[in-house]
Write a protein that holds these residues in place. Sequence first.
Motif, mmCIF file in Angstrom:
data_model
loop_
_atom_site.group_PDB
_atom_site.id
_atom_site.type_symbol
_atom_site.label_atom_id
_atom_site.label_comp_id
_atom_site.label_asym_id
_atom_site.label_seq_id
_atom_site.Cartn_x
_atom_site.Cartn_y
_atom_site.Cartn_z
ATOM 1 N N GLN A 34 0.839 -1.199 0.000
ATOM 2 C CA GLN A 34 0.000 0.000 0.000
ATOM 3 C C GLN A 34 0.878 1.255 0.000
ATOM 4 O O GLN A 34 0.634 2.195 -0.764
ATOM 5 C CB GLN A 34 -0.909 -0.010 1.230
ATOM 6 N N ASN A 35 1.904 1.273 0.836
ATOM 7 C CA ASN A 35 2.820 2.420 0.895
ATOM 8 C C ASN A 35 3.539 2.626 -0.440
ATOM 9 O O ASN A 35 3.679 3.759 -0.912
ATOM 10 C CB ASN A 35 3.841 2.240 2.010
ATOM 11 N N ASN A 37 2.504 1.637 -3.379
ATOM 12 C CA ASN A 37 1.521 2.053 -4.372
ATOM 13 C C ASN A 37 1.231 3.553 -4.262
ATOM 14 O O ASN A 37 1.089 4.235 -5.273
ATOM 15 C CB ASN A 37 0.226 1.248 -4.232
ATOM 16 N N GLU A 38 1.147 4.052 -3.037
ATOM 17 C CA GLU A 38 0.933 5.489 -2.836
ATOM 18 C C GLU A 38 2.117 6.298 -3.366
ATOM 19 O O GLU A 38 1.944 7.371 -3.932
ATOM 20 C CB GLU A 38 0.713 5.793 -1.355
ATOM 21 N N LYS A 39 3.304 5.759 -3.203
ATOM 22 C CA LYS A 39 4.520 6.460 -3.633
ATOM 23 C C LYS A 39 4.710 6.405 -5.152
ATOM 24 O O LYS A 39 5.068 7.397 -5.776
ATOM 25 C CB LYS A 39 5.726 5.822 -2.922
ATOM 26 N N GLU A 41 2.360 4.758 -7.549
ATOM 27 C CA GLU A 41 1.138 4.610 -8.347
ATOM 28 C C GLU A 41 1.206 3.397 -9.280
ATOM 29 O O GLU A 41 1.231 3.508 -10.499
ATOM 30 C CB GLU A 41 0.859 5.893 -9.132
#
Length: 79
Positions: A34-35, A37-39, A41
Amino acid sequence: MIEVKYFGAVAEKTKCEFEKLSFSEELSLQKLLQNLNEKYEFESLTFSVAVNQKIISKSADYTLQTSDIVALLPPFAGG
C-alpha cells in the motif's frame, strides 16, 4: 531494514532497481505494498511478489522481518 527489489515494468515505474526501507513498527506485506503504491502509483501494473525468493500472495497476511528481501516481479511468460 528490508530490501525491496524491482524488476521489469515496476523498475521502469520506480526508476530504480532496489531500495532499502526501515520501519519502526511491525510491517505487513499488505501495508508495504500500500505504501509503495501510494509512492509510485502501481495501479496499472501487474506483478507478483516474492519474499526471500518465495512467491507470496499480495493478499496474504504476512508480517515482514527486518532482514527480508521483497521482490516485485513482472508476469511470467510460459515456454
